[in-house]
Scaffold this motif. Structure first.
Motif, PDB file in Angstrom:
ATOM      1  N   ASN A   1       2.093   1.586 -11.675  1.00  0.00           N
ATOM      2  CA  ASN A   1       2.293   2.044 -10.303  1.00  0.00           C
ATOM      3  C   ASN A   1       1.907   0.961  -9.291  1.00  0.00           C
ATOM      4  OD1 ASN A   1       3.111   3.881  -8.329  1.00  0.00           O
ATOM      5  ND2 ASN A   1       1.022   4.652  -8.054  1.00  0.00           N
ATOM      6  N   ARG A   2       2.193  -0.291  -9.621  1.00  0.00           N
ATOM      7  CA  ARG A   2       1.864  -1.409  -8.738  1.00  0.00           C
ATOM      8  C   ARG A   2       3.116  -1.822  -7.973  1.00  0.00           C
ATOM      9  NH1 ARG A   2      -2.923  -3.794  -9.538  1.00  0.00           N
ATOM     10  NH2 ARG A   2      -2.183  -5.791  -8.734  1.00  0.00           N
ATOM     11  N   VAL A   3       3.125  -1.541  -6.698  1.00  0.00           N
ATOM     12  CA  VAL A   3       4.267  -1.825  -5.851  1.00  0.00           C
ATOM     13  C   VAL A   3       4.036  -3.132  -5.111  1.00  0.00           C
ATOM     14  CG1 VAL A   3       5.667  -0.975  -3.927  1.00  0.00           C
ATOM     15  CG2 VAL A   3       4.710   0.635  -5.585  1.00  0.00           C
ATOM     16  N   ARG A   4       5.047  -3.965  -5.066  1.00  0.00           N
ATOM     17  CA  ARG A   4       4.959  -5.216  -4.322  1.00  0.00           C
ATOM     18  C   ARG A   4       6.217  -5.362  -3.474  1.00  0.00           C
ATOM     19  NH1 ARG A   4       6.858  -6.334  -9.371  1.00  0.00           N
ATOM     20  NH2 ARG A   4       8.555  -7.856  -9.592  1.00  0.00           N
ATOM     21  N   ARG A   5       6.170  -6.262  -2.543  1.00  0.00           N
ATOM     22  CA  ARG A   5       7.325  -6.488  -1.680  1.00  0.00           C
ATOM     23  C   ARG A   5       7.883  -7.887  -1.912  1.00  0.00           C
ATOM     24  NH1 ARG A   5       9.001  -3.050   2.011  1.00  0.00           N
ATOM     25  NH2 ARG A   5       7.747  -1.178   2.375  1.00  0.00           N
ATOM     26  N   ILE A   6       9.216  -7.960  -1.983  1.00  0.00           N
ATOM     27  CA  ILE A   6       9.887  -9.247  -2.114  1.00  0.00           C
ATOM     28  C   ILE A   6      10.867  -9.421  -0.959  1.00  0.00           C
ATOM     29  CG2 ILE A   6       9.628  -9.264  -4.621  1.00  0.00           C
ATOM     30  CD1 ILE A   6      12.600  -8.518  -4.818  1.00  0.00           C
TER      31      ILE A   6
ATOM     32  N   LEU B   1      11.958  -5.539   0.714  1.00  0.00           N
ATOM     33  CA  LEU B   1      12.216  -4.610  -0.379  1.00  0.00           C
ATOM     34  C   LEU B   1      10.944  -4.289  -1.150  1.00  0.00           C
ATOM     35  CD1 LEU B   1      14.465  -3.084  -1.963  1.00  0.00           C
ATOM     36  CD2 LEU B   1      14.490  -5.029  -3.532  1.00  0.00           C
ATOM     37  N   ALA B   2      10.638  -2.997  -1.261  1.00  0.00           N
ATOM     38  CA  ALA B   2       9.529  -2.552  -2.096  1.00  0.00           C
ATOM     39  C   ALA B   2      10.034  -2.389  -3.522  1.00  0.00           C
ATOM     40  CB  ALA B   2       8.974  -1.225  -1.585  1.00  0.00           C
ATOM     41  N   THR B   3       9.351  -3.002  -4.487  1.00  0.00           N
ATOM     42  CA  THR B   3       9.809  -2.972  -5.863  1.00  0.00           C
ATOM     43  C   THR B   3       8.611  -2.946  -6.806  1.00  0.00           C
ATOM     44  OG1 THR B   3      11.269  -4.097  -7.458  1.00  0.00           O
ATOM     45  CG2 THR B   3       9.895  -5.494  -6.055  1.00  0.00           C
ATOM     46  N   ILE B   4       8.897  -2.736  -8.095  1.00  0.00           N
ATOM     47  CA  ILE B   4       7.845  -2.787  -9.108  1.00  0.00           C
ATOM     48  C   ILE B   4       8.239  -3.788 -10.183  1.00  0.00           C
ATOM     49  CG2 ILE B   4       7.028  -0.444  -8.755  1.00  0.00           C
ATOM     50  CD1 ILE B   4       8.651   0.413 -11.183  1.00  0.00           C
TER      51      ILE B   4
ATOM     52  N   PRO C   1       0.792  -1.222   0.000  1.00  0.00           N
ATOM     53  CA  PRO C   1       0.000   0.000   0.000  1.00  0.00           C
ATOM     54  C   PRO C   1       0.827   1.277   0.000  1.00  0.00           C
ATOM     55  CG  PRO C   1      -0.006  -1.001   2.169  1.00  0.00           C
ATOM     56  CD  PRO C   1       0.655  -1.977   1.267  1.00  0.00           C
ATOM     57  N   ALA C   2       2.132   1.220   0.297  1.00  0.00           N
ATOM     58  CA  ALA C   2       2.939   2.439   0.332  1.00  0.00           C
ATOM     59  C   ALA C   2       3.960   2.406  -0.802  1.00  0.00           C
ATOM     60  CB  ALA C   2       3.648   2.548   1.671  1.00  0.00           C
ATOM     61  N   PRO C   3       4.172   3.518  -1.497  1.00  0.00           N
ATOM     62  CA  PRO C   3       3.495   4.776  -1.289  1.00  0.00           C
ATOM     63  C   PRO C   3       2.094   4.793  -1.878  1.00  0.00           C
ATOM     64  CG  PRO C   3       5.049   4.981  -3.093  1.00  0.00           C
ATOM     65  CD  PRO C   3       5.231   3.609  -2.529  1.00  0.00           C
ATOM     66  N   ALA C   4       1.188   5.549  -1.240  1.00  0.00           N
ATOM     67  CA  ALA C   4      -0.211   5.527  -1.648  1.00  0.00           C
ATOM     68  C   ALA C   4      -0.414   6.199  -2.994  1.00  0.00           C
ATOM     69  CB  ALA C   4      -1.062   6.214  -0.577  1.00  0.00           C
ATOM     70  N   GLY C   5       0.302   7.284  -3.249  1.00  0.00           N
ATOM     71  CA  GLY C   5       0.161   8.005  -4.498  1.00  0.00           C
ATOM     72  C   GLY C   5       1.272   7.638  -5.458  1.00  0.00           C
ATOM     73  N   PRO C   6       1.349   8.358  -6.591  1.00  0.00           N
ATOM     74  CA  PRO C   6       2.417   8.097  -7.545  1.00  0.00           C
ATOM     75  C   PRO C   6       3.775   8.494  -6.967  1.00  0.00           C
ATOM     76  CG  PRO C   6       1.184  10.049  -8.165  1.00  0.00           C
ATOM     77  CD  PRO C   6       0.444   9.418  -7.028  1.00  0.00           C
ATOM     78  N   PHE C   7       4.834   7.995  -7.587  1.00  0.00           N
ATOM     79  CA  PHE C   7       6.180   8.376  -7.154  1.00  0.00           C
ATOM     80  C   PHE C   7       6.362   9.877  -7.332  1.00  0.00           C
ATOM     81  CE2 PHE C   7       6.385   4.188  -9.318  1.00  0.00           C
ATOM     82  CZ  PHE C   7       6.500   3.411  -8.181  1.00  0.00           C
TER      83      PHE C   7
END
Length: 298
Positions: A124-129, A295-298, A5-11
């Motif tokens: 703008n889909r962020v996922r965590r690995i 790690l937050a990544t796209i 969910p973070a960041p909520a808005g665009p980079f």
């Protein structure tokens, strides 16, 4: 993989970290800037060229401390490792990381879903690995480092050293690998339960493919809180050669997975972390853990 969910808005901006001395890098960075400006004209692009080995870590730390940047490492595995470790040094950072391959080893990029940077920016889909967190505790130092792909002891770092001395290119690399196999020496470690083991190779992998091994595992889940342990007990160079051949042809098949792996070195041994070699002293306690969702990544 679950969306973060973070960041909520665009980079708020795109940060490009790159080695300006690499051949063709200037034109590539120019093209990236033009593509981003054409697709997302309101998104600021910040350039951060590196000046020396390890500089990418400092730059990433600085970028991650402010706002919600997308930090793009235009590099190989080693450069991306520096960026990841720099970002992890900023608690609570809203930075998101990704890599565009521009190095001799790009194992991490090959192991991730194939999408273009423009697709990622639009989605703008962020996922965590997960990452691998390795802790060294010895007589003279205590150090923590993160790996995005793998940690290797024994053969893998020796191959990296041999290739660096022998030169790049497939023929020279094959010659270097053959020389490494002929000079391979086993290493000993003591597990936390007191058992002693003697290995030619030990790989702790968060990805399924490594350039110098081929397919080391059938796992394709860098977000399950576990990593694969690929071991080769000491058995001589011919068995090591057969293992390498199997990896680059059929693959090594399913490997045991764990959430942590610990031991103490009996002798000094080289260690490779995402392509970068460090030397571990005898008597060092080593703990490798899965840093789930680090790690937050796209």
């Amino acid at each position: 993989m679950a969306d973060d969910p973070a960041p909520a808005g665009p980079f708020d901006r795109v940060v490009l970290i790159f080695n300006p001395s690499r051949a063709g890098m200037a034109s590539r960075i120019d093209a990236l800037q033009q593509d981003i400006a054409a697709e997302l004209p309101g998104l600021h692009v910040e350039l951060m060229p590196t000046d020396f080995a390890g500089h990418a870590r400092d730059l990433a730390r600085s970028a991650a401390a402010e706002g919600a940047p997308l930090i793009v490492s235009v590099s190989g595995d080693g450069g991306y490792n520096e960026v990841v470790n720099g970002v992890l040094e900023v608690p609570g950072s809203r930075a998101v990381c990704t890599v565009l391959p521009a190095g001799n080893a790009n194992d991490h990029h090959r192991s991730m879903p194939e999408k273009s940077l423009m697709e990622d920016l639009h989605g703008n889909r962020v996922r965590r690995i997960d990452l691998l967190r390795i802790s060294f505790r010895g007589p003279s130092r205590e150090q923590v480092h993160y790996a995005h792909s793998y940690i290797g002891f024994g053969l893998t770092p020796l191959m990296a050293i041999g290739i660096e001395k022998g030169g790049k290119g497939k023929i020279l690399e094959l010659i270097s690998v053959a020389r490494t196999l002929s000079g391979l020496r086993p290493f000993e470690l003591v597990r936390d339960d007191g058992a002693t083991a003697r290995f030619d190779s030990l790989i702790l992998a968060n990805i399924s493919r490594m350039a110098k091994y081929g397919t080391v595992s059938e796992s394709h889940h860098p977000d399950d809180g576990r990593f694969e342990v690929v071991t080769l007990p000491h058995a001589g160079r011919w068995k090591m050669a057969l293992m390498t051949l199997r990896a680059v042809t059929l693959g090594l098949g399913h490997q045991p997975s764990v959430s942590s792996y610990a031991f103490t070195t009996r002798n000094a041994v080289p260690c490779q972390i995402d392509g970068e070699v460090v030397h571990v002293q005898a008597g060092t306690h080593v703990l490798v853990e899965s840093a789930q969702g680090a790690l937050a990544t796209i």
